[in-house]
Design an enzyme around this catalytic site. Structure first.
Site, PDB file in Angstrom:
ATOM      1  N   PHE A 186     -30.602 -38.664 -33.975  1.00  0.00           N
ATOM      2  CA  PHE A 186     -32.018 -38.341 -33.964  1.00  0.00           C
ATOM      3  C   PHE A 186     -32.815 -39.631 -34.066  1.00  0.00           C
ATOM      4  O   PHE A 186     -32.303 -40.647 -34.550  1.00  0.00           O
ATOM      5  CB  PHE A 186     -32.362 -37.410 -35.138  1.00  0.00           C
ATOM      6  N   HIS A 232     -45.770 -35.678 -31.445  1.00  0.00           N
ATOM      7  CA  HIS A 232     -44.371 -35.637 -31.011  1.00  0.00           C
ATOM      8  C   HIS A 232     -44.341 -35.973 -29.525  1.00  0.00           C
ATOM      9  O   HIS A 232     -45.132 -35.440 -28.757  1.00  0.00           O
ATOM     10  CB  HIS A 232     -43.808 -34.238 -31.266  1.00  0.00           C
ATOM     11  N   LEU A 266     -42.971 -27.390 -28.447  1.00  0.00           N
ATOM     12  CA  LEU A 266     -42.060 -28.476 -28.796  1.00  0.00           C
ATOM     13  C   LEU A 266     -40.745 -28.423 -28.016  1.00  0.00           C
ATOM     14  O   LEU A 266     -40.109 -27.380 -27.920  1.00  0.00           O
ATOM     15  CB  LEU A 266     -41.757 -28.384 -30.296  1.00  0.00           C
ATOM     16  N   HIS A 285     -48.272 -32.779 -33.887  1.00  0.00           N
ATOM     17  CA  HIS A 285     -47.085 -32.162 -34.441  1.00  0.00           C
ATOM     18  C   HIS A 285     -47.054 -32.090 -35.960  1.00  0.00           C
ATOM     19  O   HIS A 285     -46.714 -31.056 -36.528  1.00  0.00           O
ATOM     20  CB  HIS A 285     -45.867 -32.949 -33.942  1.00  0.00           C
TER      21      HIS A 285
END
Lengths: 584, 247
Positions: free
Chosen positions: A115, A237, A247, A351
């Site tokens: 990530f 985001h 998203l 976000h």
């Protein structure tokens, strides 16, 4: 109507439910939520929860803590970040033991994937730290925690909307809430209250946030004289579905997905050569805006509606269907494409609020620059600012924040309750709130038609203003305009009245109250953004492009009083890692 | 294009019976039906009552009947339900649950049935490792059932619940039960039999497949119900017992 509990928790997302599980072990606990169970926005979190389990490669909590601090551009309180990283490990095992269906490695352990901004050995290369359940990790966390609350018979008040916090001096005595089904006010007396109301991304036009994310906790707190911290830091985001903001998890890039411009080039090579597409979100979002502004967006128009491609076509159908099935479905439903065959059109989407209600490491709400706290008042999750995310949150750390600090706050509340008495409040503690609601109903015989006096237009104008003038890149004159315009919108909002005069299930009233909360928070956000004359994390000033540690390595505290905002500062807790230039 | 939104209105405190109200508005083929509802509420009529939250099909708030079929308003595009300009989109509340106002239904009964199946991991054994070990294959077995968002679409579409036996546990609760029955870490099978192996438990299902057809998460609901039935039958057979289907 009056209720008396020992602990009252406002919000039934990850933080609220985890706190409820802890607090209810010893204290009479009620959870107040404006939604039905399991509708909270924690359920929309996709990609995973970061924890240094080391199941697939070596990892350490201190690497996680360092990544969190660097990712937050050194505005992170370092003791809090170390707590986050250390306790994340046990939190993930606790969730698994309580039934959370994580994806598994071939030997049956919790699987982990890459990530953004999560690295091995202090930035050397990406590390597999995100524990995940397909691309619906938040859904599974929410389900698991609610299931445990059923098992432990926690009391729920569904569809109750927070209107006020009762404070006697610096002690919290309870809350006032509106029951949607009856339209009646309910006063909940409590020794301790936790605010866990989530984010407020709905102040922006393009957002990944749910309609419910209207910042009710921070807005009510601000109107009660409680400061808000670091409100200028709002995360965009990088990968929202073009135009809609839905998203698309960073997990797509974690699994190998690549951002490409109109020439098909992997443009992140130019910006963050080590981490490439897995750089922190603020950097990727800025890179995308730069590509678009320089004419390399897919349309090449250099305009705000241009976009880029997230290419997952090389990952193969099998991987996408097992590890990213919901993403594949969003693409089919809202774009009519299969991500295994065609790139996904994406643009940044509002976000996550890094800022919010300031708390100490136990979740207690902070009252002033010296760090004094309110007795019996707590906050956790996105509505709070502890501050582990600093100027920019890393992916997966929101879920870590919820479970770690939700649990800590719940435990601390339960200890606090044991040694405290009930605070007496005046009988008419809800009188001010009742008058405020009454005033939203038009005088008898007067009809309200949709037009200037309805909230719809004001909401649209607020969303546009925030998107265009307080978005990814910011500059003085635009933000000054935004602050002025928001002041005007708040004046117009004072004239808004409900069109629906009935008491029961009055969602018109609810939306107006939510709009009021968003306007207050948008106003504070724009004001704080204008005030901070540097660039740090998600706050990027075109007129002040550099980070300025000498003057700005400090948290902003903002007090809202009418249309006056007072600013002051708190120091950042820096223990092990001194600020360095942030390169990836 | 122009569309006509036809909404079933009802306020039990003042209306004798439900009625339809129509709203005209401009829409794009890619708009969600939820976008239209919000547009009408914000700019035409603030009194329309409906629930919403995530707006992308994961929270389960906005299930309703759209042109007669249970769907999520945020996961249904205008082009899915409208052919040409001027077409009508009819919105009605879910069936089988009392209407609170307009498109909002009371969900207590649905959640009561959900709680009956003890929808949480039952396992009092001490955990020896840090996590309980589960193979990818074992994990895969519960994948479909874990997708459920408790939106109630299946509950409304079930002909047994609506026409024959309102006491039936219903598809969603059985899916939730199967999520734990099939979990290699769970030990609650016999405890849950008290709810599942009863005349109102799993047995009233007649395989109409309506639940599977309307499930916005694509869960093979009927299949999970049948697998649960088989599991119970096998368990009873091994003990030379009969199932408690009321016959």
């Amino acid at each position: 109507m009056n209720h008396t509990y020992e602990a009252v928790i406002v919000g039934a997302g990850g933080a609220g439910l985890y706190a409820a599980l802890e607090a209810s072990k010893t204290a009479r606990t009620a959870v107040i939520s404006k939604l039905y169970p399991m509708r909270s926005h924690t359920g929309a979190a996709q990609g995973g929860i970061g924890a240094a389990l080391g199941n697939v490669e070596e990892d350490r909590p201190e690497w996680h803590a360092f990544d969190t601090i660097k990712g937050g551009d050194y505005l992170v309180d370092q003791t809090a970040a170390e707590t986050l990283a250390e306790q994340a490990v046990q939190a993930v095992y606790d969730l698994e033991n309580r039934g959370l269906p994580f994806n598994r490695t071939p030997d049956g352990k919790i699987d982990q994937r890459r990530f953004g901004g999560h690295t091995r050995n202090f930035g050397e290369a990406p590390v597999r730290r995100s524990c995940y359940a397909a691309d619906r990790t938040g859904h599974m966390i929410l389900q698991t925690l609610y299931q445990q609350c059923i098992k432990n018979e926690v009391a729920f008040f569904d569809e109750f909307h927070l209107l006020d916090i009762l404070l006697e001096g610096n002690r919290c005595a309870g809350i006032v809430a509106l029951e949607l089904s009856s339209g009646e006010l309910h006063t909940f007396h409590a020794k301790a209250v936790l605010l866990a109301t989530g984010g407020f991304g709905r102040m922006f036009r393009v957002t990944s946030n749910a309609y419910a994310n209207t910042g009710d906790g921070p807005a009510v707190a601000a109107r009660r004289g409680i400061p808000l911290q670091d409100m200028e830091f709002f995360q965009f985001h990088p990968t929202g579905i073009k135009g809609m903001g839905i998203l698309i998890t960073e997990g797509v890039r974690g699994e190998g997905g690549i951002l490409r411009n109109s020439a098909g080039k992997r443009f992140m090579e130019e910006y963050t050569p080590t981490l490439l597409d897995l750089a922190p979100r603020d950097m990727v979002a800025r890179a995308m805006v730069t590509e678009i502004r320089e004419g390399r967006g897919i349309l090449g128009t250099r305009s705000v509606d241009d976009y880029l491609h997230l290419d997952a076509t090389h990952l193969g159908k099998a991987l996408i269907e097992t590890k990213l099935p919901d993403i594949a479905e969003f693409c089919r439903t809202y774009l009519g494409i299969d991500p295994a065959e065609k790139p996904i059109p994406v643009q940044p989407t509002a976000h996550y609020a890094m800022g919010g209600i300031p708390t100490d490491i136990h979740g207690r709400v902070i009252a002033d620059t010296r760090g004094n706290v309110y007795a019996g008042l707590y906050a956790a999750g996105e509505c709070a600012c502890v501050s582990v995310h600093g100027a920019n949150r890393l992916g997966t750390n929101s879920l870590v924040d919820l479970v770690v600090f939700g649990r800590i706050a719940g435990t601390h509340m339960s200890e606090y309750i044991k040694g405290s008495d009930t605070v007496q409040v005046p009988k008419d503690a809800d009188a001010g709130t009742a008058a405020r609601i009454e005033a939203l109903f038009p005088a008898k015989g007067k009809t309200v038609t949709h037009g200037e006096l309805h909230g719809g237009k004001i909401r649209e104008e607020m969303e546009e203003l925030m998107m265009e003038k307080v978005g990814i890149y910011r500059k003085e004159n635009e933000m000054r305009e935004a602050v002025g315009a928001l002041r005007g919108l708040r004046e117009r909002f004072a004239m808004v009245r409900v069109q629906d005069r009935r008491k029961a299930y009055n969602t018109d009233l609810l939306e107006i109250l939510e709009l009021g909360n968003l306007l207050d928070l948008a106003y504070v956000t724009a004001f704080c953004a204008l005030n901070r004359t540097e660039s740090r994390g998600a706050h990027s000033r075109e007129d002040y492009p550099d980070r300025d540690d000498e003057h700005w390595l400090k948290h902003t505290l903002a007090w809202l009083e009418g249309d006056k905002i007072t600013i002051d500062y708190r120091s950042v807790d820096i223990t092990r890692w001194k600020p360095k230039p942030r390169t990836y | 294009m122009k569309v006509l939104l036809r909404i079933e209105r009802f306020d039990p405190s003042s209306d004798q019976k439900p009625y339809f109200q129509e709203y005209r508005l401009e829409a794009e083929p890619m708009d969600r039906v939820l976008d239209l509802l919000i547009n009408v509420k914000r700019f035409q009529d603030g009194s329309i009552a409906f629930r919403k939250s995530c707006a992308h099909g994961v929270c389960g708030s906005d299930a309703m009947r759209i042109n007669g079929i249970e769907r999520l308003a945020c996961k249904t595009l205008v082009q899915d339900v409208v052919k040409k300009t001027g077409d009508r989109i009819t919105l009605q509340p879910l069936r089988g649950l009392p209407v609170e106002r307009d498109l909002m239904v009371r969900q207590e009964r649905f959640f009561e049935k959900y709680r009956l199946v003890k929808p949480y991991l039952i396992n009092e054994e001490a955990v020896r490792e840090k996590e309980r070990i589960q193979s990818p294959e074992q994990r895969h077995r519960i994948d479909d059932a874990t997708k459920c968002i408790l939106c109630e679409a299946c509950y409304s579409a079930c002909p047994v619940l609506q026409e024959k036996n309102p006491g039936f546990l219903g598809p969603a609760a059985i899916v939730q039960a199967s999520r734990f029955l099939d979990d290699s870490r769970d030990r609650g099978f016999e405890i849950r039999l008290q709810t599942l192996d009863t005349p109102d438990g799993v047995w009233p299902c007649e395989n109409h497949f309506k639940c599977t057809q309307v499930c916005p998460r694509g869960i093979k609901v009927t299949k999970l119900i049948n697998l649960t039935k088989q599991k119970i039958k096998k368990f009873r057979k091994e003990r030379s017992e009969t199932v408690n289907d009321g016959s």
